[in-house]
Design a protein around this motif. Sequence first.
Motif, PDB file in Angstrom:
ATOM      1  N   LEU A 162       0.807  -1.216   0.000  1.00  0.00           N
ATOM      2  CA  LEU A 162       0.000   0.000   0.000  1.00  0.00           C
ATOM      3  C   LEU A 162       0.843   1.271   0.000  1.00  0.00           C
ATOM      4  O   LEU A 162       0.530   2.239  -0.690  1.00  0.00           O
ATOM      5  N   ILE A 163       1.911   1.267   0.786  1.00  0.00           N
ATOM      6  CA  ILE A 163       2.623   2.510   1.062  1.00  0.00           C
ATOM      7  C   ILE A 163       3.926   2.645   0.309  1.00  0.00           C
ATOM      8  O   ILE A 163       4.270   3.707  -0.193  1.00  0.00           O
ATOM      9  N   GLY A 164       4.694   1.567   0.209  1.00  0.00           N
ATOM     10  CA  GLY A 164       5.993   1.685  -0.449  1.00  0.00           C
ATOM     11  C   GLY A 164       6.952   2.498   0.382  1.00  0.00           C
ATOM     12  O   GLY A 164       7.240   2.174   1.529  1.00  0.00           O
ATOM     13  N   ASP A 165       7.421   3.619  -0.177  1.00  0.00           N
ATOM     14  CA  ASP A 165       8.450   4.423   0.488  1.00  0.00           C
ATOM     15  C   ASP A 165       7.871   5.646   1.212  1.00  0.00           C
ATOM     16  O   ASP A 165       8.554   6.641   1.411  1.00  0.00           O
ATOM     17  N   ALA A 186       4.431  14.218   4.955  1.00  0.00           N
ATOM     18  CA  ALA A 186       3.170  14.272   4.215  1.00  0.00           C
ATOM     19  C   ALA A 186       2.346  13.012   4.468  1.00  0.00           C
ATOM     20  O   ALA A 186       2.881  11.911   4.626  1.00  0.00           O
ATOM     21  N   LEU A 187       1.023  13.181   4.487  1.00  0.00           N
ATOM     22  CA  LEU A 187       0.106  12.056   4.608  1.00  0.00           C
ATOM     23  C   LEU A 187      -0.251  11.543   3.217  1.00  0.00           C
ATOM     24  O   LEU A 187      -0.279  12.312   2.252  1.00  0.00           O
ATOM     25  N   PRO A 188      -0.537  10.255   3.060  1.00  0.00           N
ATOM     26  CA  PRO A 188      -0.924   9.724   1.746  1.00  0.00           C
ATOM     27  C   PRO A 188      -2.296  10.228   1.330  1.00  0.00           C
ATOM     28  O   PRO A 188      -3.059  10.758   2.150  1.00  0.00           O
ATOM     29  N   ALA A 221      -4.974   6.190   2.244  1.00  0.00           N
ATOM     30  CA  ALA A 221      -5.088   6.281   3.701  1.00  0.00           C
ATOM     31  C   ALA A 221      -6.203   5.383   4.215  1.00  0.00           C
ATOM     32  O   ALA A 221      -6.067   4.712   5.247  1.00  0.00           O
ATOM     33  N   GLY A 222      -7.318   5.344   3.479  1.00  0.00           N
ATOM     34  CA  GLY A 222      -8.435   4.496   3.885  1.00  0.00           C
ATOM     35  C   GLY A 222      -8.074   3.019   3.859  1.00  0.00           C
ATOM     36  O   GLY A 222      -8.433   2.254   4.773  1.00  0.00           O
ATOM     37  N   MET A 223      -7.359   2.597   2.822  1.00  0.00           N
ATOM     38  CA  MET A 223      -6.938   1.199   2.752  1.00  0.00           C
ATOM     39  C   MET A 223      -5.950   0.867   3.865  1.00  0.00           C
ATOM     40  O   MET A 223      -5.987  -0.217   4.456  1.00  0.00           O
ATOM     41  N   THR A 224      -5.067   1.828   4.177  1.00  0.00           N
ATOM     42  CA  THR A 224      -4.105   1.615   5.255  1.00  0.00           C
ATOM     43  C   THR A 224      -4.817   1.460   6.592  1.00  0.00           C
ATOM     44  O   THR A 224      -4.479   0.590   7.401  1.00  0.00           O
TER      45      THR A 224
END
Length: 349
Positions: free
Chosen positions: A28-31, A206-208, A213-216
């Motif tokens: 989901l996030i990566g780096d 920074a926020l995604p 963000a919802g999937m996280t």
Amino acid sequence: MSTTTPAVWLALLAAALFGASTPFVKLLIGDGSALALAGLLYLGSGLGLAVARLLRDRGWQASGLSGADWRWFGGAIGFGGVLGPLLLVVGLGRTGAGTASLLLNLEAVLTAVLAWLVFREHAGRRIVAGMGFIVAGGIALSWQNGEAGRGDWIGPAAIMGACLCWAIDNNLTRKVSASDALFIASAKGLVAGAVNLGLALVLGQALPAWPLAGMTMSVGLLGYGLSLVFFVRALRELGTSRTGAYFSTAPFVGAAVSIALLGESTPPPFWIAAVLMGVGVWLHLTETHEHEHAHDALEHTHAHIHDEHHQHSHDPGWDGREPHTHPHHHMPLKHSHDHFPDIHHRHGH
């Protein structure tokens, strides 16, 4: 002691959910920002479990924690939800990934040491040996990172401090584990989520985007929230050191899911860890502990059935449903049977 004890499988399921969440987070996030990621995972856990509790209870219900319970629980949140994440962020910024992975194995060791030495939880040789094998498996699993530390002593010291905070958190949470596991897990998730997101914003991270963000947060609900509910339930029945040992298998589950889901290779340390952790879990599953012991008079509230420790009457309107929850009083009792250091067996040896 029976290997089919439900609490054992709850502890292992808690480890499986937490461990399996790691490769999904990578997808989901990566780096992205690790701190913002942690905040969203915890926040998803806290919000999701709070909603589940509201739906279960058909509205807001008091936590049921007593004044003494709030002190234990407040300490658990402070150490595990505030100080732990803060020290981890400081440590990761000054420590190589390989060194950090090795140091994070200290949480299980410190959890058990505090349970044995400070909170006087009993552990025989079989339990100590099993813990040793499980921790050795975690070290073998993280050794493949093999990266030398790149910072000064402050980084490793901060990570060790974070592990100590989470070890204290685990032991303090055991003190309130007879209470509503949904409330405990949701409160800890909300506090930890707010702290981690607050730190991320203060540091300018920074926020995604909202879909990510919802999937996280959804992953956090399962891997952090539901996992913690099962962990608290296991604490209630198994005690801290045993539950912590089972939960230490989480990195192996994460590695196994990564291999299956992401097609990652299976280096030799993975198979070494599998053998070591398997031996450790087997030692715990085959533990037996029986002796004559005395129960002092006790009054508390938790979900229970009418077993040998819960022989009490009810008002005529009781519908006979079990398990059920209500305040109840335990009379003094002396007997002998196979048992764990659960909420009814916290006696000396």
